[in-house]
Design a protein around this motif. Structure first.
Motif, PDB file in Angstrom:
ATOM      1  N   LEU A  89       0.801  -1.233  -0.003  1.00 45.28           N
ATOM      2  CA  LEU A  89       0.176   0.114   0.087  1.00 45.28           C
ATOM      3  C   LEU A  89       0.871   1.335   0.063  1.00 45.28           C
ATOM      4  O   LEU A  89       1.853   1.102   0.389  1.00 45.28           O
ATOM      5  N   LYS A  90       0.268   2.308  -0.645  1.00 47.53           N
ATOM      6  CA  LYS A  90       1.253   3.610  -0.389  1.00 47.53           C
ATOM      7  C   LYS A  90       0.088   4.647  -0.104  1.00 47.53           C
ATOM      8  O   LYS A  90      -0.940   4.574  -0.386  1.00 47.53           O
ATOM      9  N   GLN A  91       0.617   5.818   0.569  1.00 45.32           N
ATOM     10  CA  GLN A  91       0.032   7.136   0.631  1.00 45.32           C
ATOM     11  C   GLN A  91      -0.499   7.504  -0.813  1.00 45.32           C
ATOM     12  O   GLN A  91       0.206   7.833  -1.548  1.00 45.32           O
ATOM     13  N   SER A  92      -1.831   8.038  -1.051  1.00 46.74           N
ATOM     14  CA  SER A  92      -2.078   8.547  -2.450  1.00 46.74           C
ATOM     15  C   SER A  92      -1.510   9.931  -2.610  1.00 46.74           C
ATOM     16  O   SER A  92      -1.460  10.641  -1.333  1.00 46.74           O
ATOM     17  N   THR A  93      -1.226  10.417  -3.645  1.00 42.49           N
ATOM     18  CA  THR A  93      -1.095  11.746  -3.883  1.00 42.49           C
ATOM     19  C   THR A  93      -2.341  12.393  -4.030  1.00 42.49           C
ATOM     20  O   THR A  93      -3.219  11.908  -4.898  1.00 42.49           O
ATOM     21  N   LEU A  94      -2.446  13.783  -3.410  1.00 48.84           N
ATOM     22  CA  LEU A  94      -3.515  14.278  -3.508  1.00 48.84           C
ATOM     23  C   LEU A  94      -3.934  14.788  -4.939  1.00 48.84           C
ATOM     24  O   LEU A  94      -2.988  15.717  -5.349  1.00 48.84           O
ATOM     25  N   SER A  99      -8.315  17.331  -2.697  1.00 49.44           N
ATOM     26  CA  SER A  99      -7.733  18.177  -1.854  1.00 49.44           C
ATOM     27  C   SER A  99      -8.855  19.233  -1.475  1.00 49.44           C
ATOM     28  O   SER A  99      -9.001  19.743  -0.482  1.00 49.44           O
ATOM     29  N   VAL A 100      -9.679  19.514  -2.380  1.00 50.28           N
ATOM     30  CA  VAL A 100     -10.759  20.227  -2.231  1.00 50.28           C
ATOM     31  C   VAL A 100     -11.922  19.464  -1.352  1.00 50.28           C
ATOM     32  O   VAL A 100     -12.700  20.263  -0.583  1.00 50.28           O
ATOM     33  N   SER A 101     -12.108  18.684  -1.711  1.00 48.20           N
ATOM     34  CA  SER A 101     -13.098  17.639  -1.066  1.00 48.20           C
ATOM     35  C   SER A 101     -13.094  17.331   0.286  1.00 48.20           C
ATOM     36  O   SER A 101     -14.034  17.391   1.082  1.00 48.20           O
ATOM     37  N   TYR A 102     -11.826  17.222   0.780  1.00 50.15           N
ATOM     38  CA  TYR A 102     -11.669  16.763   2.231  1.00 50.15           C
ATOM     39  C   TYR A 102     -10.697  17.522   3.200  1.00 50.15           C
ATOM     40  O   TYR A 102     -10.728  17.436   4.261  1.00 50.15           O
ATOM     41  N   VAL A 103      -9.737  18.208   2.407  1.00 49.99           N
ATOM     42  CA  VAL A 103      -8.743  18.926   2.964  1.00 49.99           C
ATOM     43  C   VAL A 103      -8.921  20.473   3.314  1.00 49.99           C
ATOM     44  O   VAL A 103      -9.321  20.989   2.076  1.00 49.99           O
ATOM     45  N   ASN A 104      -9.079  21.007   4.623  1.00 56.38           N
ATOM     46  CA  ASN A 104      -9.712  22.355   4.598  1.00 56.38           C
ATOM     47  C   ASN A 104      -8.954  22.690   5.938  1.00 56.38           C
ATOM     48  O   ASN A 104      -7.949  22.160   6.302  1.00 56.38           O
ATOM     49  N   ASP A 105      -9.170  24.179   6.361  1.00 55.52           N
ATOM     50  CA  ASP A 105      -8.645  24.420   7.482  1.00 55.52           C
ATOM     51  C   ASP A 105      -8.357  23.636   8.746  1.00 55.52           C
ATOM     52  O   ASP A 105      -7.522  23.674   9.607  1.00 55.52           O
ATOM     53  N   SER A 106      -9.602  22.917   8.892  1.00 58.68           N
ATOM     54  CA  SER A 106      -9.797  22.191  10.119  1.00 58.68           C
ATOM     55  C   SER A 106      -9.066  20.642   9.854  1.00 58.68           C
ATOM     56  O   SER A 106      -8.999  19.975  10.862  1.00 58.68           O
ATOM     57  N   THR A 107      -8.712  20.300   8.659  1.00 60.64           N
ATOM     58  CA  THR A 107      -8.252  19.103   8.324  1.00 60.64           C
ATOM     59  C   THR A 107      -7.069  19.123   7.623  1.00 60.64           C
ATOM     60  O   THR A 107      -6.691  19.935   6.655  1.00 60.64           O
ATOM     61  N   ALA A 108      -6.006  18.177   8.303  1.00 63.27           N
ATOM     62  CA  ALA A 108      -4.596  18.284   7.433  1.00 63.27           C
ATOM     63  C   ALA A 108      -4.638  16.846   6.904  1.00 63.27           C
ATOM     64  O   ALA A 108      -5.057  15.892   7.317  1.00 63.27           O
ATOM     65  N   LEU A 158      -6.339  10.488   5.584  1.00 60.20           N
ATOM     66  CA  LEU A 158      -5.274   9.864   4.973  1.00 60.20           C
ATOM     67  C   LEU A 158      -6.090   9.042   3.700  1.00 60.20           C
ATOM     68  O   LEU A 158      -6.988   8.359   4.261  1.00 60.20           O
ATOM     69  N   TYR A 159      -5.619   9.094   2.509  1.00 64.35           N
ATOM     70  CA  TYR A 159      -6.014   8.593   1.512  1.00 64.35           C
ATOM     71  C   TYR A 159      -4.866   7.563   1.210  1.00 64.35           C
ATOM     72  O   TYR A 159      -3.612   8.094   1.139  1.00 64.35           O
ATOM     73  N   PHE A 160      -5.287   6.213   0.947  1.00 66.44           N
ATOM     74  CA  PHE A 160      -4.082   5.321   0.641  1.00 66.44           C
ATOM     75  C   PHE A 160      -4.575   4.399  -0.507  1.00 66.44           C
ATOM     76  O   PHE A 160      -5.812   4.226  -0.483  1.00 66.44           O
ATOM     77  N   GLU A 161      -3.698   3.625  -1.123  1.00 68.05           N
ATOM     78  CA  GLU A 161      -4.011   2.849  -2.355  1.00 68.05           C
ATOM     79  C   GLU A 161      -3.245   1.621  -2.432  1.00 68.05           C
ATOM     80  O   GLU A 161      -2.211   1.457  -1.859  1.00 68.05           O
ATOM     81  N   ILE A 162      -3.899   0.572  -3.124  1.00 66.06           N
ATOM     82  CA  ILE A 162      -3.015  -0.626  -3.451  1.00 66.06           C
ATOM     83  C   ILE A 162      -2.006  -0.349  -4.533  1.00 66.06           C
ATOM     84  O   ILE A 162      -2.129   0.466  -5.559  1.00 66.06           O
ATOM     85  N   VAL A 163      -0.923  -0.999  -4.534  1.00 66.30           N
ATOM     86  CA  VAL A 163       0.331  -0.702  -5.414  1.00 66.30           C
ATOM     87  C   VAL A 163       0.389  -2.123  -6.189  1.00 66.30           C
ATOM     88  O   VAL A 163       0.658  -3.220  -5.486  1.00 66.30           O
ATOM     89  N   PRO A 164      -0.121  -1.995  -7.327  1.00 70.52           N
ATOM     90  CA  PRO A 164       0.104  -3.367  -8.217  1.00 70.52           C
ATOM     91  C   PRO A 164       1.505  -3.949  -8.292  1.00 70.52           C
ATOM     92  O   PRO A 164       2.240  -3.015  -8.313  1.00 70.52           O
ATOM     93  N   ASN A 165       1.781  -5.162  -8.507  1.00 65.77           N
ATOM     94  CA  ASN A 165       3.113  -5.763  -8.580  1.00 65.77           C
ATOM     95  C   ASN A 165       2.929  -6.984  -9.527  1.00 65.77           C
ATOM     96  O   ASN A 165       1.649  -7.032 -10.050  1.00 65.77           O
ATOM     97  N   GLU A 166       3.741  -7.786  -9.994  1.00 59.86           N
ATOM     98  CA  GLU A 166       3.916  -8.814 -10.574  1.00 59.86           C
ATOM     99  C   GLU A 166       2.800  -9.814 -10.375  1.00 59.86           C
ATOM    100  O   GLU A 166       2.457 -10.722 -11.187  1.00 59.86           O
ATOM    101  N   GLU A 167       2.898 -10.147  -9.105  1.00 60.91           N
ATOM    102  CA  GLU A 167       1.973 -11.131  -8.687  1.00 60.91           C
ATOM    103  C   GLU A 167       0.504 -10.678  -8.610  1.00 60.91           C
ATOM    104  O   GLU A 167      -0.376 -11.892  -8.776  1.00 60.91           O
ATOM    105  N   ILE A 168       0.190  -9.569  -8.406  1.00 62.36           N
ATOM    106  CA  ILE A 168      -1.144  -9.228  -8.118  1.00 62.36           C
ATOM    107  C   ILE A 168      -1.580  -7.777  -8.497  1.00 62.36           C
ATOM    108  O   ILE A 168      -0.629  -7.238  -8.440  1.00 62.36           O
ATOM    109  N   SER A 169      -2.750  -7.484  -9.180  1.00 65.51           N
ATOM    110  CA  SER A 169      -2.826  -6.151  -9.705  1.00 65.51           C
ATOM    111  C   SER A 169      -3.945  -5.697  -9.240  1.00 65.51           C
ATOM    112  O   SER A 169      -4.696  -6.445  -8.319  1.00 65.51           O
TER     113      SER A 169
END
Length: 187
Positions: A89-94, A99-108, A158-169
């Motif tokens: 897994l990896k943290q998603s790049t926004l 960023s408009v939909s969930y990051v605002n002054d009160s959320t980092a 925190l947005y995160f995502e699956i990183v595909p590899n040779e074994e599983i996509s």
């Protein structure tokens, strides 16, 4: 003669209707995606695991509760396997939309190693295994207290995502990401 021809045609029709048709075997690759409950956006929501009662989907950490864990369910698709398969897994790049939909002054944006246990940390890597004959996997996301912001109340996402590899996509490109919200309280 018409009767014999009719009997032959009926016999041929019955014979062709009664032949066994074997279903086609799955020939695609192995895939993984987050469990999606058909409610809300395409991104997955936290799953609290078996035996864990339902609660707010925002996890809370504080100086008295330094860590909290939410589980995410991943679905496994494809051929049966007789060996362990690994994924990451990896943290998603926004994107601008995210960023408009969930990051605002009160959320980092949560920072790995500070607000959550990094996905490449050995503590997390042991959970990124699909055991043989598994149809789903539960992944813990461990949120941590940041002592540098003690005394402050702060929301993180925190947005995160699956990183595909040779074994599983990624099986379904709509369900490759998940979202977790946390709150660090002042006490």
């Amino acid at each position: 003669m018409k009767r014999v021809l009719l009997i032959i045609l009926c016999t041929m029709g019955l014979w062709s209707a009664c032949t066994e048709e074997k279903p086609n075997f799955y020939r695609g690759g192995d895939g993984l995606c987050f469990y999606y409950d058909q409610i809300g956006p395409y991104d997955s929501n936290p799953y609290f695991g078996e035996g864990i009662d339902g609660r707010d989907s925002m996890t809370i950490v504080s100086s008295t509760k330094l860590r909290d864990t939410l589980y995410f369910r991943l679905m496994v698709y494809g051929q049966k396997s007789t060996k362990d398969r690994y994924f990451s897994l990896k943290q998603s790049t926004l994107s601008h939309v995210d960023s408009v939909s969930y990051v605002n002054d009160s959320t980092a944006v949560a920072v790995e190693g500070i607000n959550f246990v990094a996905f490449d940390d050995p503590e997390m890597q042991k959970y990124c295994v699909i055991h043989p004959d598994s149809s789903s996997v539960y992944i813990p996301i461990i949120m941590t207290y940041d002592p540098n912001t003690a005394g402050e109340r702060q929301n993180f996402c925190l947005y995160f995502e699956i990183v595909p590899n040779e074994e599983i996509s990624v099986f379904d490109p709509r369900f490759y990401r998940a979202e977790l919200r946390m709150r660090q309280t002042a006490y």
